[in-house]
Design a protein around this motif. Structure first.
Motif, PDB file in Angstrom:
ATOM      1  N   ARG A  26       0.841  -1.216   0.000  1.00  0.00           N
ATOM      2  CA  ARG A  26       0.000   0.000   0.000  1.00  0.00           C
ATOM      3  C   ARG A  26       0.867   1.253   0.000  1.00  0.00           C
ATOM      4  N   ASN A  29       2.167   1.901  -3.283  1.00  0.00           N
ATOM      5  CA  ASN A  29       1.086   2.112  -4.243  1.00  0.00           C
ATOM      6  C   ASN A  29       1.065   1.039  -5.340  1.00  0.00           C
ATOM      7  N   ILE A  30       1.256  -0.216  -4.917  1.00  0.00           N
ATOM      8  CA  ILE A  30       1.185  -1.341  -5.847  1.00  0.00           C
ATOM      9  C   ILE A  30       0.238  -2.400  -5.286  1.00  0.00           C
ATOM     10  N   PRO A  31      -0.387  -3.191  -6.162  1.00  0.00           N
ATOM     11  CA  PRO A  31      -1.275  -4.244  -5.672  1.00  0.00           C
ATOM     12  C   PRO A  31      -0.490  -5.398  -5.067  1.00  0.00           C
ATOM     13  N   TYR A  33      -0.773  -9.658  -4.304  1.00  0.00           N
ATOM     14  CA  TYR A  33      -1.434 -10.865  -4.784  1.00  0.00           C
ATOM     15  C   TYR A  33      -1.309 -11.957  -3.735  1.00  0.00           C
ATOM     16  N   ARG A  45      -6.230 -10.220  -6.092  1.00  0.00           N
ATOM     17  CA  ARG A  45      -5.398  -9.032  -6.300  1.00  0.00           C
ATOM     18  C   ARG A  45      -6.043  -7.916  -5.494  1.00  0.00           C
ATOM     19  N   GLU A  46      -5.288  -7.359  -4.557  1.00  0.00           N
ATOM     20  CA  GLU A  46      -5.808  -6.273  -3.715  1.00  0.00           C
ATOM     21  C   GLU A  46      -5.024  -5.006  -4.015  1.00  0.00           C
ATOM     22  N   TYR A  47      -5.761  -3.955  -4.338  1.00  0.00           N
ATOM     23  CA  TYR A  47      -5.162  -2.673  -4.692  1.00  0.00           C
ATOM     24  C   TYR A  47      -4.960  -1.808  -3.451  1.00  0.00           C
ATOM     25  N   ASP A  49      -6.052   0.990  -2.662  1.00  0.00           N
ATOM     26  CA  ASP A  49      -7.269   1.639  -2.169  1.00  0.00           C
ATOM     27  C   ASP A  49      -8.222   0.659  -1.479  1.00  0.00           C
ATOM     28  N   ARG A  52     -10.681  -5.276  -4.240  1.00  0.00           N
ATOM     29  CA  ARG A  52     -10.064  -6.568  -4.541  1.00  0.00           C
ATOM     30  C   ARG A  52     -10.719  -7.210  -5.751  1.00  0.00           C
TER      31      ARG A  52
END
Length: 70
Positions: A26, A29-31, A33, A45-47, A49, A52
């Motif tokens: 976070r 600023n990358i997802p 997995y 995949r969770e971003y 923000d 998911r």
């Protein structure tokens, strides 16, 4: 046997690996997995923000929405 003893001794630290990786992703600023048992072999995949997605291995990589963490 020593290996399993060490795992037991470090159980608390091992429990923090996933949450720490999520926090660092976070901040970068990358997802991130990962897999969850309730979704079988699919990949989550969770971003940064918090939203998911589920990448379905059994459906040719179809991307499906997944509810955010509670």
């Amino acid at each position: 046997m020593r290996f399993f003893d060490e795992i037991a001794e470090r159980a608390d630290a091992l429990k923090q690996v996933g949450p720490q990786a999520l926090l660092e992703a976070r901040q970068a600023n990358i997802p991130v997995y990962y897999m969850q048992p309730e979704y079988g072999d699919d990949i989550i995949r969770e971003y940064p923000d918090g939203h998911r997605e589920r990448i379905s291995n059994s459906n040719g990589g179809t991307v499906l929405a997944v509810p955010p963490r509670a």
